[in-house]
Design an enzyme around this catalytic site. Structure first.
Site, PDB file in Angstrom:
ATOM      1  N   GLU A 106       0.838  -1.220   0.000  1.00 41.22           N
ATOM      2  CA  GLU A 106       0.000   0.000   0.000  1.00 41.22           C
ATOM      3  C   GLU A 106       0.869   1.265   0.000  1.00 41.22           C
ATOM      4  OE1 GLU A 106      -2.669  -0.963   3.297  1.00 41.22           O
ATOM      5  OE2 GLU A 106      -4.113  -1.669   1.812  1.00 41.22           O
TER       6      GLU A 106
ATOM      7  N   GLU B 250      -5.368  -8.019  -2.204  1.00 43.04           N
ATOM      8  CA  GLU B 250      -6.054  -7.958  -0.898  1.00 43.04           C
ATOM      9  C   GLU B 250      -7.494  -7.601  -1.167  1.00 43.04           C
ATOM     10  OE1 GLU B 250      -4.615  -5.389   2.241  1.00 43.04           O
ATOM     11  OE2 GLU B 250      -2.539  -5.829   1.726  1.00 43.04           O
TER      12      GLU B 250
HETATM   13  C1  BG6 Z   1      -4.647  -3.269   4.488  1.00 42.31           C
HETATM   14  C2  BG6 Z   1      -3.372  -3.642   5.194  1.00 42.31           C
HETATM   15  O1  BG6 Z   1      -4.792  -1.905   4.566  1.00 42.31           O
HETATM   16  O2  BG6 Z   1      -5.825  -3.666   4.990  1.00 42.31           O
HETATM   17  C3  BG6 Z   1      -3.501  -4.730   6.216  1.00 42.31           C
HETATM   18  O3  BG6 Z   1      -2.429  -3.997   4.219  1.00 42.31           O
HETATM   19  C4  BG6 Z   1      -4.817  -4.635   6.936  1.00 42.31           C
HETATM   20  O4  BG6 Z   1      -2.400  -4.702   7.078  1.00 42.31           O
HETATM   21  C5  BG6 Z   1      -5.932  -4.733   5.909  1.00 42.31           C
HETATM   22  O5  BG6 Z   1      -4.976  -5.585   7.946  1.00 42.31           O
HETATM   23  C6  BG6 Z   1      -7.324  -4.643   6.456  1.00 42.31           C
HETATM   24  O6  BG6 Z   1      -7.464  -3.497   7.239  1.00 42.31           O
HETATM   25  P1  BG6 Z   1      -7.917  -3.629   8.743  1.00 42.31           P
HETATM   26  O7  BG6 Z   1      -7.669  -2.301   9.340  1.00 42.31           O
HETATM   27  O8  BG6 Z   1      -9.352  -3.994   8.688  1.00 42.31           O
HETATM   28  O9  BG6 Z   1      -7.066  -4.697   9.311  1.00 42.31           O
END
Ligand code: BG6
Length: 452
Positions: A162, A356
Site C-alpha cells: 500500500e 487484498e
Molecule cells: C490493508 C493492510 O490496509 O488492509 C492490512 O495492508 C490490513 O495490514 C488490511 O490488515 C485490512 O485493514 P484492517 O484495518 O481492517 O485490518
C-alpha cells in the site's frame, strides 16, 4: 462470451509478517516499531498473533486444502537484519527459505512483500525511518539480498505494501517516522525515498532473474458526493496525486506532470538528487497490484487549492448512503472493484493483480457449530463476479485474486475482533476452525473460479 479463467490464474491468501508471525523476540529477530508501544499501538497484540513463527505448516496445509495456488507473505526486515543496516541474521533467512520450500512442495506459489509498515526500531529512532536516505539505502541492501537468495524460487515480488499510504495523513508510522506532525516536505521526501527504493529493487530483480515485480496501491473507489462540478474536479485531482502519480512511476518511470507542477509551485523540497531521474526511469514494474475493500464519497465543499491533494480524503470523505456497510463503516461495493481494475489496466497498460480483498466481521465460535459467514461468502462472490466482468466484458488482464487474511489474523489496529478469515483462529488456544466460507473458497478455487 469467453468466461473461462485463464490456466494458471492465481487464487490465494495474503498477509503481513507482523500480523501472522509472533516470535517477536525469537530466532535472532530485532525489534520493529510494532514490538514497542509506538503510534498508539499496544505491542502485546503483535507479540504472538497467530504464531506462524512456531507453526506455519498447518496453515499451509489448510491453504492447500482450500485449493490455493498462491500465498503472499512478507519478509520481516527486522527478522533478517535485526538492527536494519547491520549484519544479516542467517537464522531469519533460513526461516523464510524453509517457508518457501514448504509452499512450493504444496503447489503454492510464493509472492514476497518486502515492507509492510514494520520499520526496524533502531532505524525509526535514529533516522525517523524513510525520511532519511540512509534508511532507503539500508532497505535496498536488505531487499537486494533477499532477491539474491530467493529469486530463483520466488517469481512474484512486491516492495511496499500500500505504497500510497506512506503519504496519507495519520499514517506517518507506516514509513517508520516517529516524529509527529509531518510537514508536506517530509511527506514528499518519504514518498520519494520509497519510490527510489522500489525502482532500484525492480531494476535489480530484472537484472538478476526472470521474476516479476509489481507496484502496490491501497485503492478505495471514490465517487463525487454530489453532482457539483467541484466534487468532480477535486476527485480527479485526488486520484492523480494519490494513485496515478505512483502508477506513472511503476509503468512509465516518472512522476505525474500535475504533481511536479504542484511541487514546483509550493517550493517543496523532496531530496530529489542528481541521478534520481534515471533510477525512476529504469525501475519499471511488471504489474500493478492493489488492495481493495470499499468505496467512499468525496465532498469537496470545504476544499481549496491550498490543500494538499493527497490529504483530501481525510478532510472530505463521506459514506455512501446507497451502500451497506460493516460495523467499521466499510462499504460493500463490487462495482467499485470492477471500475478500479479497469482504470488501472486501461490507463497504465500493465496486468493488474488484486492481492487484498475481503470483509472484516466480528465473529466468535461456540465450540460446536460451524460459523456461518454468509456475509463473507456473498462479499467475495460479488467481487469475483465483478472481476470476471472486468476480464470478460471489459477485457482487463488480471493475474490472480488474493483474499486478505483468509486464516484469521489481527486487524491493522491489533484488534482480533475484526476478522477476514475463512478459518477461525481461537484467541486463547489459537485452534484453527474452518468456517462455512472455507468450503465455499475450496470449491471456487478448485474450479478455477467456475463454481461461484
Ligand atoms: C490493508 C493492510 O490496509 O488492509 C492490512 O495492508 C490490513 O495490514 C488490511 O490488515 C485490512 O485493514 P484492517 O484495518 O481492517 O485490518
Amino acid at each position: 462470451m469467453e468466461n473461462k479463467m485463464p490456466e494458471g490464474f492465481f487464487w490465494g491468501n495474503s498477509t503481513s509478517s507482523m500480523q501472522t508471525e509472533g516470535g517477536w523476540n525469537e530466532g535472532g529477530k530485532g525489534q520493529s516499531v510494532y514490538d514497542v508501544d509506538t503510534a498508539g499501538r499496544t505491542a502485546k497484540n503483535w507479540q504472538i498473533t497467530i504464531d506462524n513463527f512456531h507453526d506455519y505448516q498447518h496453515d499451509f496445509d489448510l491453504m492447500k486444502e482450500m485449493n490455493m495456488n498462491m500465498y503472499r507473505f512478507q519478509i520481516s526486515w527486522s527478522r533478517v537484519v535485526p538492527d536494519g543496516d547491520g549484519d544479516f541474521n542467517e537464522e531469519g533467512i533460513a526461516f523464510y527459505s524453509e517457508m518457501i520450500d514448504e509452499l512450493l512442495s504444496r503447489g503454492i506459489e510464493p509472492m514476497i512483500c518486502l515492507y509492510h509498515f514494520d520499520m526496524p526500531l533502531v532505524l525509526a529512532e535514529k533516522y525517523n525511518g524513510f525520511l532519511s536516505r540512509a534508511v532507503e539505502e539500508a532497505f535496498v541492501r536488505f531487499g537486494k539480498e533477499m532477491m539474491r537468495r530467493f529469486s530463483s524460487r520466488v517469481k512474484y515480488w512486491i516492495v511496499f505494501n500500500e505504497h500510497n499510504l506512506y503519504f496519507a495523513e495519520g499514517f506517518e508510522h507506516y514509513s517508520g517516522v516517529l516524529k509527529k506532525e509531518l510537514t508536506v516536505n517530509d511527506c514528499y521526501t518519504v514518498f520519494h525515498h520509497t519510490m527510489l527504493a522500489h525502482c532500484e529493487l525492480a531494476d535489480f530483480l530484472h537484472e538478476i532473474s526472470d521474476a516479476k515485480i509489481g507496484g502496490m496501491l491501497a485503492t478505495t473507489e471514490v465517487y463525487p458526493a454530489s453532482t457539483s462540478p467541484k466534487d468532480s474536479l477535486y476527485l480527479r485531482k485526488f486520484d492523480e496525486f494519490y494513485n496515478r502519480n505512483l502508477c506513472d512511476v511503476y509503468a512509465f518511470g516518472h512522476y505525474s506532470d500535475e504533481v511536479l507542477t504542484f511541487i514546483r509551485n509550493h517550493k517543496i523540497e523532496m531530496d530529489f538528487q542528481k541521478g534520481d531521474e534515471l533510477i525512476l526511469e529504469r525501475g519499471i514494474s511488471d504489474f500493478i497490484s492493489f488492495s481493495y475493500y470499499r468505496s467512499v464519497l468525496l465532498d469537496a465543499t470545504t476544499l481549496t487549492d491550498e490543500d494538499t491533494p493527497n490529504f483530501y480524503l481525510s478532510k472530505a470523505m463521506k459514506l455512501n448512503p446507497l451502500l451497506s456497510h460493516n460495523r467499521w463503516g466499510w462499504s460493500i461495493d463490487p462495482e467499485g472493484f470492477r471500475n478500479i481494475l479497469n482504470r488501472i489496466y486501461r490507463e497504465f497498460g500493465l496486468p493488474v493483480f488484486p492481492i487484498e480483498n475481503g470483509i472484516g466481521q466480528d465473529e466468535s465460535w461456540d465450540g460446536e457449530h460451524e460459523i456461518e459467514d454468509d456475509v463473507r461468502i456473498n462479499y467475495h462472490k460479488k467481487h469475483i463476479e465483478a472481476m470476471k466482468n472486468a476480464m470478460f466484458l471489459d477485457g482487463v488482464d488480471v493475474i490472480g485474486y488474493l483474499g486478505w487474511g483468509l486464516i484469521d489474523i489481527p486487524a491493522s489496529g491489533g484488534d482480533i475482533d475484526k476478522r477476514y478469515g475463512a478459518v477461525y483462529v481461537e484467541p486463547e488456544t489459537l485452534k484453527r476452525v474452518p468456517k462455512k466460507s472455507f468450503h465455499w473458497f475450496k470449491k471456487v478455487f478448485g474450479s478455477n473460479g467456475d463454481e461461484l
